[in-house]
Design an enzyme around this catalytic site. Structure first.
Site, PDB file in Angstrom:
ATOM      1  N   ASN A 110       0.819  -1.219   0.000  1.00 12.25           N
ATOM      2  CA  ASN A 110       0.000   0.000   0.000  1.00 12.25           C
ATOM      3  C   ASN A 110       0.853   1.270   0.000  1.00 12.25           C
ATOM      4  O   ASN A 110       0.577   2.212  -0.748  1.00 12.25           O
ATOM      5  CB  ASN A 110      -0.958   0.003   1.191  1.00 12.25           C
ATOM      6  N   HIS A 156     -18.146  35.273 -31.243  1.00 18.02           N
ATOM      7  CA  HIS A 156     -19.254  34.490 -31.809  1.00 18.02           C
ATOM      8  C   HIS A 156     -18.902  33.956 -33.197  1.00 18.02           C
ATOM      9  O   HIS A 156     -19.780  33.742 -34.020  1.00 18.02           O
ATOM     10  CB  HIS A 156     -20.548  35.320 -31.906  1.00 18.02           C
ATOM     11  N   SER A 277      -8.380  11.775 -49.171  1.00 17.86           N
ATOM     12  CA  SER A 277      -9.567  10.933 -49.040  1.00 17.86           C
ATOM     13  C   SER A 277      -9.440   9.811 -50.049  1.00 17.86           C
ATOM     14  O   SER A 277      -8.829   9.974 -51.102  1.00 17.86           O
ATOM     15  CB  SER A 277     -10.807  11.776 -49.312  1.00 17.86           C
ATOM     16  N   LYS A 283      -9.178  16.284 -51.443  1.00 18.66           N
ATOM     17  CA  LYS A 283      -9.215  16.478 -49.988  1.00 18.66           C
ATOM     18  C   LYS A 283      -7.840  16.553 -49.338  1.00 18.66           C
ATOM     19  O   LYS A 283      -6.928  15.837 -49.705  1.00 18.66           O
ATOM     20  CB  LYS A 283      -9.999  15.328 -49.328  1.00 18.66           C
ATOM     21  N   ASN A 285      -7.353  16.504 -45.439  1.00 22.89           N
ATOM     22  CA  ASN A 285      -8.032  16.524 -44.138  1.00 22.89           C
ATOM     23  C   ASN A 285      -7.036  16.760 -43.008  1.00 22.89           C
ATOM     24  O   ASN A 285      -6.000  16.109 -42.961  1.00 22.89           O
ATOM     25  CB  ASN A 285      -8.756  15.198 -43.913  1.00 22.89           C
ATOM     26  N   GLU A 290      -7.399  17.200 -35.767  1.00 20.63           N
ATOM     27  CA  GLU A 290      -8.667  16.617 -35.326  1.00 20.63           C
ATOM     28  C   GLU A 290      -8.440  15.570 -34.244  1.00 20.63           C
ATOM     29  O   GLU A 290      -9.212  15.456 -33.288  1.00 20.63           O
ATOM     30  CB  GLU A 290      -9.393  15.970 -36.513  1.00 20.63           C
ATOM     31  N   GLN A 322      -6.430   0.260  -7.393  1.00 18.70           N
ATOM     32  CA  GLN A 322      -5.576  -0.330  -8.426  1.00 18.70           C
ATOM     33  C   GLN A 322      -5.969   0.203  -9.810  1.00 18.70           C
ATOM     34  O   GLN A 322      -5.144   0.253 -10.711  1.00 18.70           O
ATOM     35  CB  GLN A 322      -5.720  -1.857  -8.376  1.00 18.70           C
TER      36      GLN A 322
HETATM   37  N1  ARG Z   1      -1.499  -3.710  -7.238  1.00 18.87           N
HETATM   38  C1  ARG Z   1      -1.947  -2.907  -6.168  1.00 18.87           C
HETATM   39  C2  ARG Z   1      -2.344  -1.526  -6.697  1.00 18.87           C
HETATM   40  O1  ARG Z   1      -1.923  -1.204  -7.764  1.00 18.87           O
HETATM   41  C3  ARG Z   1      -0.850  -2.731  -5.161  1.00 18.87           C
HETATM   42  C4  ARG Z   1      -1.366  -2.509  -3.781  1.00 18.87           C
HETATM   43  C5  ARG Z   1      -2.046  -3.727  -3.325  1.00 18.87           C
HETATM   44  N2  ARG Z   1      -2.364  -3.689  -1.951  1.00 18.87           N
HETATM   45  C6  ARG Z   1      -3.194  -4.590  -1.411  1.00 18.87           C
HETATM   46  N3  ARG Z   1      -3.431  -4.467  -0.172  1.00 18.87           N
HETATM   47  N4  ARG Z   1      -3.768  -5.508  -2.124  1.00 18.87           N
HETATM   48  O2  ARG Z   1      -3.073  -0.808  -6.088  1.00 18.87           O
END
Ligand code: ARG
Length: 469
Positions: A110, A156, A277, A283, A285, A290, A322
């Site tokens: 995390n 405008h 085209s 053409k 384009n 775009e 994720q």
């Molecule tokens: N692959 C996860 C992500 O991209 C990494 C973190 C995962 N953490 C967990 N507690 N499963 O968010």
């Protein structure tokens, strides 16, 4: 390293679920940042006596080898290991054995993924800033080279008043200047190191978060461990800055598309930026313009996508997060590709100053100046405006331009008219009369160009964190 069974996954984990749960196909792109973070984390663990120097050096060597394997395309990526973090760790253990498992001490995926994304985005924004400043430099160059060119300014999409083409270009410079500032602000937003937050509560080892932050080039650490793993504001801020930049590029492209029509013919885009085209031989384009306009829509989508992903999430990490990689990577790639394409497109386009200038002669662009003339002769503005409107109407009915009128005729509308009215009707004079700060008079635009060049020079000299403009 634990395998799936030890993570108490069913032993016959179906392939479609493996694929569904994996982020590897996208986040393998973070490998360099993941390894960079791991190496500093590992050194910190050793410095703090959490692992031995000997263990650390084996881990560091293993990580270096893994980096080379990935860069040489020899790394055995496997979806069985969900994401880049687990793939690297798994490989480390294959290489150096059980000791590899010590790398993840005092860390969680995390805080690891939060770190990787910050490191990744920091690099990408630096690249985007370089592209953006290069584009601004080209734009200023174009404004400088074409300083004499006048064109109709529009409101405008109706011809309004004559302006310098360079003044119009410098309006985009202002937009890109704000885009640049927003990108620099994103660098500030991401300038906090989340490592040490662990899963969410912090870690129960004597880590040195400040060492890790410093070594990875962060000015500070994330202050709250729960926030550290659930904060994606820096991504939202980037996606927002990217979407706004997309709006600006898109508006510019829309003008180039319009200007390259036969009706306008103010510019001619280079052959590389146009396609023919398959059926209509005549053409040309403006495909690339775009496409940039089209891709700007995607950039907005990516911002909304992440906003919606995050809005219902309780603290702290949730797997939904994720899904932040897709909008992030897509936006980064789109912005860079659009900037690269756009700069080449404006660099190579032909500017039809003759057509621009001719367009200022019809459409009564100096009607405001005519009213201004009467104001100078003492008429109240409202009254002068009414008289000028009557004159325009009368010219329109007879298919005449203002400049084609005789003095005697003008006097029938108001006896204040005199010989000195005729220069007033010249579009170039009209431009030069707008000599207020920020106006279109040549002197003012030249000043703006000078100022812009100095700004660009300053941006190139100072690293983006240091200054504020
Ligand atoms: N692959 C996860 C992500 O991209 C990494 C973190 C995962 N953490 C967990 N507690 N499963 O968010």
């Amino acid at each position: 390293m634990k395998d799936r069974e030890e993570f108490s996954q069913p032993s016959s984990f179906p392939e479609f679920l493996q694929a569904f749960g994996a982020s590897l196909p996208l986040d393998r792109r973070l490998y360099r940042h993941d390894i960079m973070g791991s190496k500093v984390h590992c050194r910190m663990l050793a410095r703090q006596g959490i692992i031995t120097e000997e263990e650390a050096s084996r881990i560091l060597d293993g990580l270096d080898e893994i980096l080379v394997e990935i860069e040489e395309g020899r790394f055995p990526f496997s979806l069985q290991w969900e994401d880049i973090h687990m793939n690297v760790e798994r490989r480390l253990m294959e290489k150096i054995g059980e000791i590899g498992g010590k790398l993840h001490t005092a860390r969680s995926r995390n805080d690891q993924v939060a770190l990787d994304e910050r490191l990744f985005l920091r690099e990408e924004i630096e690249e985007i800033l370089a592209l953006l400043v290069a584009l601004m430099e080209d734009l200023v160059g174009l404004a400088e080279q074409n300083l004499g060119v006048i064109m109709p300014g529009y409101t405008h999409l109706q011809r309004a008043q004559p302006v310098l083409f360079s003044h119009h270009l410098m309006a985009y410079f202002e937009m890109f200047r704000r885009d640049r500032r927003r990108m620099v602000q994103c660098l500030r937003a991401l300038d906090e190191c989340p490592l040490g937050a662990g899963a969410l509560a912090g870690v129960d080892f004597p880590v040195d978060r400040h060492f890790v932050a410093r070594e990875l080039g962060f000015s500070r650490i994330c202050r709250n461990s729960i926030d550290a793993v659930s904060d994606r504001d820096y991504l939202l801020e980037f996606l927002s800055a990217a979407a706004i930049l997309g709006v600006h590029l898109s508006r510019f492209c829309e003008e180039l598309i319009l200007w390259s029509t036969q009706e306008f013919s103010f510019v001619r885009l280079g052959n590389l930026f146009c396609t023919g085209s398959s059926i209509m031989p005549q053409k040309r384009n403006p495909d690339m313009a775009e496409l940039i306009r089209g891709k700007a829509g995607g950039l907005m989508g990516q911002l909304v996508s992440l906003l919606v992903t995050l809005k219902g999430l309780p603290l702290a990490y949730n797997k939904d997060m994720q899904e932040d990689k897709r909008p992030l990577f897509e936006a980064v790639d789109t912005v860079k590709a659009c900037l690269r394409t756009f700069v080449q497109m404006i660099r190579t386009m032909e500017i039809r100053s003759d057509r621009m200038e001719a367009a200022t002669e019809e459409g009564f662009l100096t009607a405001t100046d005519l009213a201004g003339y009467l104001v100078e002769k003492g008429r109240p503005f409202r009254k002068a405006h009414g008289i000028a409107a009557e004159i325009v109407r009368s010219c329109m009915e007879r298919g005449l331009t203002l400049a084609a009128l005789e003095l005697a005729e003008l006097r029938r509308f108001d006896e204040a008219f005199d010989e000195d009215v005729f220069p007033i009707l010249d579009p170039r004079r009209s431009v030069e009369r707008r000599d207020c700060p920020g106006g279109t008079a040549t002197r003012r635009v030249r000043e703006a160009i000078q100022q812009a060049k100095e700004e660009i020079r300053r941006w190139r000299e100072a690293p983006p964190y240091e200054e504020d403009s």
